[in-house]
Design an enzyme around this catalytic site. Structure first.
Site, PDB file in Angstrom:
ATOM      1  N   THR A   1       3.024  47.188 -11.166  1.00 29.18           N
ATOM      2  CA  THR A   1       4.169  46.691 -11.920  1.00 29.18           C
ATOM      3  C   THR A   1       4.489  45.259 -11.529  1.00 29.18           C
ATOM      4  OG1 THR A   1       5.943  47.236 -10.358  1.00 29.18           O
ATOM      5  CG2 THR A   1       5.146  49.024 -11.791  1.00 29.18           C
ATOM      6  N   ASP A   2       5.202  44.571 -12.405  1.00 33.05           N
ATOM      7  CA  ASP A   2       5.730  43.263 -12.027  1.00 33.05           C
ATOM      8  C   ASP A   2       6.787  43.463 -10.944  1.00 33.05           C
ATOM      9  OD1 ASP A   2       6.173  40.514 -12.010  1.00 33.05           O
ATOM     10  OD2 ASP A   2       6.023  40.366 -14.189  1.00 33.05           O
ATOM     11  N   TRP A   3       7.176  42.375 -10.317  1.00 37.06           N
ATOM     12  CA  TRP A   3       7.979  42.443  -9.094  1.00 37.06           C
ATOM     13  C   TRP A   3       9.423  42.872  -9.364  1.00 37.06           C
ATOM     14  CZ3 TRP A   3       3.408  42.245  -8.070  1.00 37.06           C
ATOM     15  CH2 TRP A   3       2.825  41.789  -6.885  1.00 37.06           C
TER      16      TRP A   3
END
Length: 590
Positions: free
Chosen positions: A308-310
């Site tokens: 996932t993105d941060w």
């Protein structure tokens, strides 16, 4: 007295065994806590002298390096900040020594955001620092040469390997279809076909013919294409979370990702965006089962790691300000429930998070089966084995110092900067310049300009002015958001009038850095010559201006005529503004 027989080497440490056997053996030895730690791709900082951070004030990064590795069993990290090559290599080795001292000795996988260009944004990239300096991805697209992109990615691979980076958090292959979107400089522009061609070369340059000990794993982003953001706002922030497709071009945005998967990219990062008005659930992509499992896994056949993105789970503190979790569509859920949604969706790893206890509790409560955790951990361990980290986790600091920023790498980057420059206008044949003119400069290092002419302090005494500008943006109060240049693309008053007054006073070569599609009709009309750059040093610009190098760039997106045209365009449709000042692909040869 008989000597104690040597301890048997566990199968997972036996390089002669097949990777799948080694993965199965290691997985069988891991505790639930050790497995949970693998599901987190956290961030680390280092001290300037190359030593790990062993103290923290608990703000931006709440845990020390020893805590994350030894107590939370995390072994995937993204290094923040710019540092010297030797120091990065020394730090990498120190971190690997910490990992080797843990019960199972699972080596660390280190990653990085882009480090080879000019943009410095703590949420997206770092300036080149010790590494060779190339144009931004937009500049590579302006050149449009897949072989150059391969050479660039191969250079990145060699410099990354020297300091121990084994995962590149790039390439970014979103299509730049909403002119205001802040993340365009990291893309290959608005054309899906060109982006697909360039990403194939990029993945091949980073990973080689197949992933192995000499590879850097490519984490392609942001699936399924983050360009169509409503009003061009960025989904790092709640007011930018909506992703829309009024032009019906959703499939068009998938074309580069199909190419990346066909090229064998090892990892994929879903974006934050929350799709609105589609048949997808209105949940951010990292937690969206229809997108991650249905589209990416089942329809497109992607078998690699999904990270996932941060910051999808927890609120964070950035520059002393609270930054809400990017849990769009699931804001109402607890941290544990958000984690469960992402795992159910098919994501393997949580970017920018460090809370494995949440996963442990999900398993112990029966909400997530152990088999689901094992499936993701097996993917993550497999990549460590394939990259050769168990056999050779350390790097040579001397070799790092010799390799990073090497003369031939720097020369190749400098040549690419020059090639990427895009001549937009040259109405009176001003370019190329000759002789030793009197130069008035703004935004140009006077010491550099002095190598091309006589620098004078007053434009009235000059034969020519050389002015460097940046794409306008609207300042934002949130410090973190201020790094993401958003909002209007037009120069505000009184700045525009000041620029136009200078153009009326002296013939002026204007160079504008295009991180987004600037609205500059008046400047384009009145400049004696106009050049676009996408990350280029002053010498690159002046070499082109004086005919010492050839500019080959062509616009990677159109330049709109007005903000009204931008606001009326459809965010998912490439080059959709009415009567642009310069169309996609425009560029002159001198």
């Amino acid at each position: 007295m008989n000597a104690t027989p040597p301890a048997a080497v566990p199968p997972y440490k036996d390089a002669a065994l097949p990777v799948d056997e080694r993965v199965a053996d290691l997985l069988s030895r891991m505790t639930l806590e050790e497995k949970a730690g693998q599901l987190f791709h956290s961030m680390l900082m280092m001290n300037p002298d190359g030593t790990p951070v062993t103290e923290t004030d608990g703000s931006m990064l709440p845990f020390t390096t020893p805590e994350l590795i030894g107590e939370r069993f995390i072994s995937h990290f993204n290094l923040l900040g710019s540092h010297g090559a030797r120091e990065m290599a020394q730090w990498q080795n120190a971190v690997q020594e910490m990992a080797a001292a843990t019960r199972l000795g699972i080596p660390v996988t280190l990653s990085t955001d882009p480090r080879h260009a000019f943009t410095d944004n703590v949420g997206a990239s770092f300036d080149s620092g010790a590494f060779s300096a190339w144009p931004e991805a937009l500049g590579l697209a302006a050149i449009g040469d897949p072989e150059l992109v391969f050479r660039f990615a191969d250079t990145v691979r060699r410099e990354y390997l020297a300091v121990g980076f084994r995962v590149a958090l790039h390439p970014q292959i979103d299509l730049a279809t909403e002119p205001r979107w802040a993340r365009q400089s990291g893309t290959f522009g608005s054309d899906a076909r060109l982006t697909a061609e360039l990403v194939r070369a990029y993945v091949r340059g980073l990973q080689g013919p197949e992933l192995g000990p000499g590879s850097v794993s490519a984490m392609v982003k942001h699936f399924p294409g983050g360009g169509p953001q409503k009003d061009g706002e960025d989904p790092h922030f709640a007011h930018g979370k909506e992703q829309v497709y009024p032009g019906g071009m959703r499939e068009h945005h998938l074309e580069p990702f199909r190419a990346a998967i066909a090229a064998g990219c090892a990892q994929m990062m879903p974006y934050y965006g929350q799709p609105i008005g589609t048949d997808w659930e209105e949940v951010g992509f990292g937690s969206n089962k229809g997108v991650v499992t249905g589209l990416l896994r089942e329809e497109l056949g992607f078998e690699g790691i999904v990270c996932t993105d941060w910051g999808l789970l927890n609120d964070s503190s950035v520059f002393g300000e609270t930054h809400p979790a990017c849990a769009w569509g699931v804001e109402h859920l607890s941290v544990a429930e958000r984690a469960a949604r992402a795992l159910d969706a098919g994501s393997d790893q949580f970017g920018g998070e460090q809370c494995p206890d949440v996963v442990v509790e999900l398993v112990r409560s029966g909400r997530i089966p152990r088999s689901r955790i094992d499936a993701s951990v097996a993917r993550l361990l497999r990549e460590k084995f394939v990259l050769g980290l168990f056999e050779n986790p350390y790097v040579d600091p001397d070799e790092a110092a010799r390799t990073v920023g090497r003369a031939d790498f720097a020369a190749a980057g400098a040549a690419a900067q020059r090639r990427s420059l895009t001549v937009l206008t040259n109405p009176g044949g001003l370019l190329p310049l000759s002789g030793c003119p009197k130069l008035y400069v703004e935004g140009v290092d006077e010491a550099v300009a002095a190598g091309y002419g006589e620098v004078v302090p007053d434009p009235g005494a000059a034969d020519l002015a050389v002015v460097r500008l940046r794409t306008p943006y609207e300042p934002r109060e949130n410090v973190f958001e201020s790094f993401f240049h958003s909002g209007s693309l037009a120069f505000p008053e009184p700045e525009l009038s000041r620029i136009l007054a200078l153009l009326a006073r002296v013939p002026t070569l204007v160079c504008i850095n295009l991180e987004r599609a600037a609205v500059i009709p008046e400047i384009a009309e009145r400049a004696a010559a106009l050049i676009a750059d996408y990350g280029a040093e002053d010498r690159a610009l002046l070499d082109v201006a004086f005919g010492r190098a050839a500019a080959e760039g062509r616009l990677p997106f159109e330049l709109p005529r007005s903000m009204a045209a931008v606001e009326a365009s459809r965010p998912d449709v490439p080059n959709d503004t009415v009567d642009p000042v310069f169309p996609y692909g425009h560029g002159l040869s001198l």
